[in-house]
Scaffold this motif. Structure first.
Motif, PDB file in Angstrom:
ATOM      1  N   ALA A   1       1.828  -4.091  21.399  1.00  0.00           N
ATOM      2  CA  ALA A   1       1.758  -2.629  21.268  1.00  0.00           C
ATOM      3  C   ALA A   1       0.824  -2.103  22.345  1.00  0.00           C
ATOM      4  CB  ALA A   1       1.236  -2.236  19.891  1.00  0.00           C
ATOM      5  N   ALA A   2       0.990  -0.845  22.663  1.00  0.00           N
ATOM      6  CA  ALA A   2       0.071  -0.202  23.609  1.00  0.00           C
ATOM      7  C   ALA A   2      -1.325  -0.201  22.996  1.00  0.00           C
ATOM      8  CB  ALA A   2       0.541   1.213  23.903  1.00  0.00           C
ATOM      9  N   ALA A   3      -2.314   0.032  23.801  1.00  0.00           N
ATOM     10  CA  ALA A   3      -3.708  -0.039  23.366  1.00  0.00           C
ATOM     11  C   ALA A   3      -4.012   0.857  22.166  1.00  0.00           C
ATOM     12  CB  ALA A   3      -4.627   0.314  24.524  1.00  0.00           C
ATOM     13  N   THR A   4      -3.458   2.056  22.138  1.00  0.00           N
ATOM     14  CA  THR A   4      -3.832   2.959  21.058  1.00  0.00           C
ATOM     15  C   THR A   4      -2.809   2.997  19.926  1.00  0.00           C
ATOM     16  OG1 THR A   4      -4.950   4.299  22.711  1.00  0.00           O
ATOM     17  CG2 THR A   4      -4.693   5.267  20.547  1.00  0.00           C
ATOM     18  N   PRO A   5      -1.583   3.452  20.171  1.00  0.00           N
ATOM     19  CA  PRO A   5      -0.683   3.521  19.018  1.00  0.00           C
ATOM     20  C   PRO A   5      -0.249   2.130  18.566  1.00  0.00           C
ATOM     21  CG  PRO A   5       0.451   4.248  21.006  1.00  0.00           C
ATOM     22  CD  PRO A   5      -0.969   3.949  21.385  1.00  0.00           C
ATOM     23  N   GLY A   6      -0.471   1.851  17.306  1.00  0.00           N
ATOM     24  CA  GLY A   6      -0.022   0.585  16.728  1.00  0.00           C
ATOM     25  C   GLY A   6      -0.901  -0.608  17.021  1.00  0.00           C
ATOM     26  N   ALA A   7      -2.060  -0.417  17.633  1.00  0.00           N
ATOM     27  CA  ALA A   7      -2.901  -1.549  18.036  1.00  0.00           C
ATOM     28  C   ALA A   7      -3.335  -2.406  16.851  1.00  0.00           C
ATOM     29  CB  ALA A   7      -4.130  -1.057  18.797  1.00  0.00           C
ATOM     30  N   LEU A   8      -3.568  -1.786  15.699  1.00  0.00           N
ATOM     31  CA  LEU A   8      -4.002  -2.564  14.530  1.00  0.00           C
ATOM     32  C   LEU A   8      -2.858  -3.327  13.869  1.00  0.00           C
ATOM     33  CD1 LEU A   8      -6.572  -0.143  12.836  1.00  0.00           C
ATOM     34  CD2 LEU A   8      -7.015  -2.104  14.331  1.00  0.00           C
ATOM     35  N   LEU A   9      -1.644  -3.046  14.305  1.00  0.00           N
ATOM     36  CA  LEU A   9      -0.488  -3.747  13.733  1.00  0.00           C
ATOM     37  C   LEU A   9      -0.174  -5.051  14.478  1.00  0.00           C
ATOM     38  CD1 LEU A   9       1.949  -0.703  13.259  1.00  0.00           C
ATOM     39  CD2 LEU A   9       0.299  -1.634  11.622  1.00  0.00           C
ATOM     40  N   VAL A  10      -0.778  -5.222  15.641  1.00  0.00           N
ATOM     41  CA  VAL A  10      -0.508  -6.424  16.450  1.00  0.00           C
ATOM     42  C   VAL A  10      -1.002  -7.648  15.681  1.00  0.00           C
ATOM     43  CG1 VAL A  10      -1.055  -7.629  18.594  1.00  0.00           C
ATOM     44  CG2 VAL A  10      -0.605  -5.166  18.609  1.00  0.00           C
ATOM     45  N   GLY A  11      -0.137  -8.652  15.581  1.00  0.00           N
ATOM     46  CA  GLY A  11      -0.448  -9.825  14.774  1.00  0.00           C
ATOM     47  C   GLY A  11      -1.520 -10.731  15.346  1.00  0.00           C
ATOM     48  N   ILE A  12      -2.303 -11.301  14.455  1.00  0.00           N
ATOM     49  CA  ILE A  12      -3.251 -12.364  14.793  1.00  0.00           C
ATOM     50  C   ILE A  12      -2.728 -13.628  14.126  1.00  0.00           C
ATOM     51  CG2 ILE A  12      -5.598 -13.227  14.492  1.00  0.00           C
ATOM     52  CD1 ILE A  12      -6.540 -10.338  14.358  1.00  0.00           C
ATOM     53  N   HIS A  13      -2.590 -14.678  14.908  1.00  0.00           N
ATOM     54  CA  HIS A  13      -2.040 -15.930  14.375  1.00  0.00           C
ATOM     55  C   HIS A  13      -3.150 -16.901  14.028  1.00  0.00           C
ATOM     56  CE1 HIS A  13      -0.106 -19.927  14.437  1.00  0.00           C
ATOM     57  NE2 HIS A  13       0.863 -19.249  13.837  1.00  0.00           N
TER      58      HIS A  13
ATOM     59  N   PRO B   1      -2.061  -8.811  10.331  1.00  0.00           N
ATOM     60  CA  PRO B   1      -2.402  -7.705  11.230  1.00  0.00           C
ATOM     61  C   PRO B   1      -3.878  -7.783  11.620  1.00  0.00           C
ATOM     62  CG  PRO B   1      -2.148  -6.909   8.984  1.00  0.00           C
ATOM     63  CD  PRO B   1      -1.779  -8.374   8.981  1.00  0.00           C
ATOM     64  N   GLN B   2      -4.267  -7.009  12.608  1.00  0.00           N
ATOM     65  CA  GLN B   2      -5.675  -6.918  13.023  1.00  0.00           C
ATOM     66  C   GLN B   2      -6.522  -6.480  11.830  1.00  0.00           C
ATOM     67  OE1 GLN B   2      -6.840  -7.390  16.303  1.00  0.00           O
ATOM     68  NE2 GLN B   2      -4.795  -8.023  16.914  1.00  0.00           N
ATOM     69  N   SER B   3      -7.826  -6.748  11.903  1.00  0.00           N
ATOM     70  CA  SER B   3      -8.733  -6.292  10.858  1.00  0.00           C
ATOM     71  C   SER B   3      -8.594  -4.779  10.713  1.00  0.00           C
ATOM     72  CB  SER B   3     -10.168  -6.648  11.243  1.00  0.00           C
ATOM     73  OG  SER B   3     -11.057  -6.141  10.284  1.00  0.00           O
ATOM     74  N   GLY B   4      -8.336  -4.317   9.510  1.00  0.00           N
ATOM     75  CA  GLY B   4      -8.141  -2.890   9.267  1.00  0.00           C
ATOM     76  C   GLY B   4      -6.684  -2.473   9.377  1.00  0.00           C
ATOM     77  N   GLY B   5      -5.820  -3.351   9.875  1.00  0.00           N
ATOM     78  CA  GLY B   5      -4.388  -3.039   9.971  1.00  0.00           C
ATOM     79  C   GLY B   5      -3.720  -3.189   8.614  1.00  0.00           C
ATOM     80  N   GLN B   6      -2.723  -2.376   8.378  1.00  0.00           N
ATOM     81  CA  GLN B   6      -2.057  -2.382   7.075  1.00  0.00           C
ATOM     82  C   GLN B   6      -0.864  -3.326   7.025  1.00  0.00           C
ATOM     83  OE1 GLN B   6      -1.061   1.743   6.538  1.00  0.00           O
ATOM     84  NE2 GLN B   6      -3.102   2.232   5.738  1.00  0.00           N
TER      85      GLN B   6
ATOM     86  N   GLY C   1       0.832  -1.216   0.000  1.00  0.00           N
ATOM     87  CA  GLY C   1       0.000   0.000   0.000  1.00  0.00           C
ATOM     88  C   GLY C   1       0.851   1.245   0.000  1.00  0.00           C
ATOM     89  N   SER C   2       0.185   2.344   0.230  1.00  0.00           N
ATOM     90  CA  SER C   2       0.836   3.645   0.261  1.00  0.00           C
ATOM     91  C   SER C   2       1.938   3.647   1.317  1.00  0.00           C
ATOM     92  CB  SER C   2      -0.240   4.700   0.586  1.00  0.00           C
ATOM     93  OG  SER C   2       0.356   5.894   0.980  1.00  0.00           O
TER      94      SER C   2
END
Length: 190
Positions: free
Chosen positions: A108-120, A167-172, A71-72
Motif C-alpha cells: 500500500a502507499a505510505a498513507t492510505p491503507g498503511a496499517l493494513l499491510v501484512g506483517i509475516h 495487519p500492522q500494529s493498530g491495523g484492523q 469489528g465495526s
C-alpha cells in the motif's frame, strides 16, 4: 673322620640328588605366554535426510485459514495462518535448523491503507523438545534458526513450520491481495 671313599660317595650322591632336583624344576617351569593386539577404526559422517516431506511446497502451496475481522463494519480478514510438518532422519543426538522464508504480499502507499499491510511471522518448532522453537518476523526474506535441537531415540526430528500474516500494529484487517510464504527448511546434524 670320614674316609675318602665315603666322602666321594656322599659328594656323588649329593650331586646326583641336586641334578635330579634341577631336572625336576626344569620340567615343571611356568609356560611362557605371548600376546598380539588387534585394532579397528571406522568413521561415520554426520547426515540427515528427509523422511517425510511437507505435503505442500512452492508449486503446490497450502491454503491459509482466514480469521475474519469482527469489528465495526466487519467483512475483512484479521489474520491468515497455516502450518505443516516434515520429518528428518539424522544420525545425531541434536541438529541445527534453519528456515529461509520468501514472502510476497500486496503493498500500500505510505498513507492510505498503511496499517493494513501484512506483517509475516514464521515459527518453527521441533516436536522432541518444548524449547525447540524459533520465530522471526519480517518482509521479503526472513531467516529463522534453531541450534542444538534434540532428535528422538532414532535420530529423527519432526519440524513444524507455521506461517501467519497479521495487519500492522493498530491495523484492523489485512490489505486485499495475494499473500504467500515459501519456507525452505535445512536440518544439519551436530
Amino acid at each position: 673322620m670320614l674316609s675318602i671313599t665315603l666322602r666321594r660317595v656322599l659328594v656323588a650322591s649329593g650331586l646326583a640328588v641336586t641334578t635330579s632336583f634341577m631336572t625336576a624344576l626344569s620340567a615343571s617351569a611356568a609356560p611362557t605366554t605371548a600376546n598380539a593386539t588387534a585394532g579397528f577404526t571406522g568413521t561415520i559422517d554426520p547426515s540427515c535426510a528427509v523422511q517425510t516431506d511437507f505435503t505442500n511446497n512452492a508449486a503446490n502451496k497450502l491454503a491459509y485459514t482466514a480469521d475474519a475481522y469482527t469489528g465495526s463494519g466487519s467483512g475483512g480478514v484479521l489474520k491468515l495462518s497455516a502450518n505443516q510438518s516434515a520429518v528428518f532422519n539424522c544420525n545425531s543426538v541434536s541438529v541445527g535448523v534453519s528456515t529461509d522464508v520468501t514472502l510476497t504480499q500486496p503493498t500500500a502507499a505510505a498513507t492510505p491503507g498503511a496499517l493494513l499491510v501484512g506483517i509475516h511471522k514464521t515459527t518453527i518448532t521441533g516436536a522432541n523438545n518444548v524449547a525447540n522453537t524459533a520465530n522471526a518476523t519480517g518482509s521479503g526474506t526472513a531467516l529463522v534458526t534453531g541450534t542444538a535441537w534434540d532428535t528422538d531415540n532414532q535420530g529423527n526430528i519432526s519440524i513444524n513450520v507455521a506461517s501467519e500474516w497479521n495487519p500492522q500494529s493498530g491495523g484492523q484487517e489485512l490489505l486485499n491481495g495475494i499473500y504467500t510464504a515459501v519456507a525452505t527448511v535445512t536440518v544439519t546434524p551436530n
